[in-house]
Design a protein around this motif. Sequence first.
Motif, mmCIF file in Angstrom:
data_model
loop_
_atom_site.group_PDB
_atom_site.id
_atom_site.type_symbol
_atom_site.label_atom_id
_atom_site.label_comp_id
_atom_site.label_asym_id
_atom_site.label_seq_id
_atom_site.Cartn_x
_atom_site.Cartn_y
_atom_site.Cartn_z
ATOM 1 N N THR A 27 0.187 9.566 -0.151
ATOM 2 C CA THR A 27 1.263 8.494 -0.243
ATOM 3 C C THR A 27 0.621 7.262 0.336
ATOM 4 N N THR A 28 -0.533 7.474 1.104
ATOM 5 C CA THR A 28 -1.390 6.332 1.662
ATOM 6 C C THR A 28 -2.681 6.270 1.227
ATOM 7 N N VAL A 29 -3.193 5.209 0.739
ATOM 8 C CA VAL A 29 -4.623 5.188 0.364
ATOM 9 C C VAL A 29 -5.266 3.862 1.112
ATOM 10 N N ILE A 30 -6.443 4.046 1.693
ATOM 11 C CA ILE A 30 -7.119 3.190 2.682
ATOM 12 C C ILE A 30 -8.294 2.644 1.469
ATOM 13 N N THR A 31 -8.100 1.285 1.036
ATOM 14 C CA THR A 31 -9.052 0.905 0.068
ATOM 15 C C THR A 31 -9.965 -0.065 0.720
ATOM 16 N N GLY A 32 -10.739 -0.681 0.012
ATOM 17 C CA GLY A 32 -11.646 -1.726 0.475
ATOM 18 C C GLY A 32 -13.231 -1.020 0.811
ATOM 19 N N ILE A 77 0.558 -7.059 -2.311
ATOM 20 C CA ILE A 77 1.002 -5.503 -2.459
ATOM 21 C C ILE A 77 2.685 -5.376 -1.954
ATOM 22 N N ASP A 78 2.960 -6.313 -1.051
ATOM 23 C CA ASP A 78 4.280 -6.309 -0.445
ATOM 24 C C ASP A 78 5.339 -6.712 -1.495
ATOM 25 N N SER A 79 4.811 -7.736 -2.492
ATOM 26 C CA SER A 79 5.503 -8.284 -3.493
ATOM 27 C C SER A 79 5.707 -7.221 -4.718
ATOM 28 N N LEU A 80 4.663 -6.461 -4.880
ATOM 29 C CA LEU A 80 4.479 -5.545 -6.029
ATOM 30 C C LEU A 80 5.445 -4.170 -5.560
ATOM 31 N N HIS A 81 5.335 -3.847 -4.373
ATOM 32 C CA HIS A 81 5.862 -2.434 -3.713
ATOM 33 C C HIS A 81 5.237 -1.537 -4.896
ATOM 34 N N PRO A 82 3.895 -1.047 -4.814
ATOM 35 C CA PRO A 82 3.591 0.072 -5.649
ATOM 36 C C PRO A 82 4.149 1.389 -4.897
ATOM 37 N N SER A 83 3.933 2.417 -5.565
ATOM 38 C CA SER A 83 4.557 3.649 -5.170
ATOM 39 C C SER A 83 3.826 4.263 -3.980
ATOM 40 N N ILE A 84 2.599 3.924 -3.510
ATOM 41 C CA ILE A 84 1.852 4.548 -2.460
ATOM 42 C C ILE A 84 1.700 3.315 -1.156
ATOM 43 N N ASN A 85 1.337 3.504 -0.103
ATOM 44 C CA ASN A 85 1.327 2.823 0.700
ATOM 45 C C ASN A 85 -0.215 2.197 0.677
ATOM 46 N N VAL A 86 -0.483 0.971 1.305
ATOM 47 C CA VAL A 86 -1.848 0.499 1.021
ATOM 48 C C VAL A 86 -2.360 0.192 2.316
ATOM 49 N N ALA A 87 -3.584 0.544 2.724
ATOM 50 C CA ALA A 87 -4.137 -0.085 4.062
ATOM 51 C C ALA A 87 -5.619 -0.540 3.154
ATOM 52 N N THR A 88 -6.119 -1.701 3.955
ATOM 53 C CA THR A 88 -7.752 -1.887 3.433
ATOM 54 C C THR A 88 -8.642 -2.101 4.586
ATOM 55 N N LEU A 89 -9.688 -2.116 4.298
ATOM 56 C CA LEU A 89 -11.056 -2.657 4.850
ATOM 57 C C LEU A 89 -11.407 -3.881 4.321
ATOM 58 N N TYR A 90 -12.451 -4.537 5.097
ATOM 59 C CA TYR A 90 -12.951 -5.852 4.443
ATOM 60 C C TYR A 90 -14.283 -5.536 4.370
ATOM 61 N N GLY A 91 -14.766 -5.785 3.063
ATOM 62 C CA GLY A 91 -15.967 -5.368 2.651
ATOM 63 C C GLY A 91 -17.323 -6.372 3.008
#
Length: 535
Positions: free
Chosen positions: A103-108, A124-138
Amino acid sequence: MRKLLTAILLIACTFCFGQQSCDILIRNGRIVDGTGNSWYYGDVAVTGGKVIATGKLANYTATKTIDANKMIIAPGFIDVHGHIEGGIFQWPTADNYIHDGVTTVITGNCGGSSSNIKNFFRRIDSLHPSINVATLYGHNTVRQEVMKRENRLPTTAEQQQMETLVETAMKDGAVGISTGLIYIPGTFANTDEVVGLAKVASRYNGVYASHIRNEESKAVEAINEAIDIGKAANIPVQVSHFKIGGKANWGTSNITLGLVQQARQEGWDVTIDQYPYTASSTNLGVRLPDWAFAGGNDSLKIRLHDPAIREKIKKEMLQQLRKYKFKNYSYCVVANYSADSTYNGKNITEINRLMGRRSKAAQEAETIMDMVEKGGAQMVYHSMNEDDVKFIMKYPFCMTGADAGVPVPGKGMPHPRGYGTNARVLGKYVREEKVITLEEAIRRMTSLAAQKFQLKDRGLLKEGMAADIVIFDDKTVTDHATFEQPHQYSTGFHYVIVNGQVVVDNSKHTGIRSGLALYGPGWEMRNDNDRRRNE
């Protein structure tokens, strides 16, 4: 008679006032709450995207009632190692993750992320995918922006510019920074450069997640570097997709894991993640020495067309191959080669023969260089050992991460981990081989991940937490994706709820996209500071 009527009326009133309503009521399940505690029979009530009650809830009614029928009710799984920056916008229902209980993916991860975290979260907030998304900075992302693909150390001004970009990313909601020290241009950085960036992330309570410099013959040195960065920057460390590659190194996971254990015993927050397979997946270019890529693709092509330099590149490639104790490149399988899709699913030895070349490692190295010059390929490398996979999995501070994106169904031959990672852990390693217990596996997939990346309202099935919930049959949950046929969804996950909305209903994706952008602690700190200034 009057006393009898009064008593009846009091009982009726007590019953009426005792009734409570909710949006979703899950009944008759075995609750595994994410703490690692044993399962217990109970119900779960959800209202307004939150869990409002757990336990025996006989006095609840609901708009939608789900009979779990003794299946497992658990918090939604948190995948700590994703690469979904591009795919989530192309395929926002994220079926591969949702059907695997995520239900949640940490990307980046691995040093590569969106270059503008604020804009990424807006999308992401505009798209509203089916999963929650958090991110790191690369780190690779920021270094590329400031220094391009230069093979040198940064100037003082460039280091400051990179640190400023990291600070902005943390304020915009990144949960930390990531490095991919095996990839261009991150491989050109020294430890001090990374420490400087990690110190900035540390000020905003971030995490340092690292694809270390070497996961094979120099894994000990690479793990020590990651730990040293954590110590110097005073930042929690996450060692990504912890593994041991190369035949020569099989059986040494007790040594590499021992470094993590020792760091933790000394009081340093070092944890790891893993995907449950004996093959890795990355680009074809990693078979060439790093220096060949300095300056970008044009510089690479010039080097490959210079006979003396090409011979030097090939010599180093073959030295690496011998060091890993592989006779040839048959362990390298093409996942996606845009220049010629007929190569997808074939190994380098097979492709070399198709090109009419001799079945020699030196000729296969030539084939690899030719393919890299034509744009390279995404690969699957069968270079690990099952015993090491199991040994690492037993470690209690090892999380689960697919190291995957959101694939377009049917396109290419991607690593099956993108479809079946969690189901494989639960089916193969929990149910069949009993490497770890069910409760322990779920703890790794939920509360341990939420704690590490500071997703404060996720990872536990408790009152007040976000209603990310999976309901699955632990007796039948199975991964079906294979290396030969990777585009197959896991089965056994009958219901998946994201922020209180049913995304999988009776094993079918409903099409609902209720996922959110999940902001890191730096976002909260910035907002708190803004509020104080306005008071």
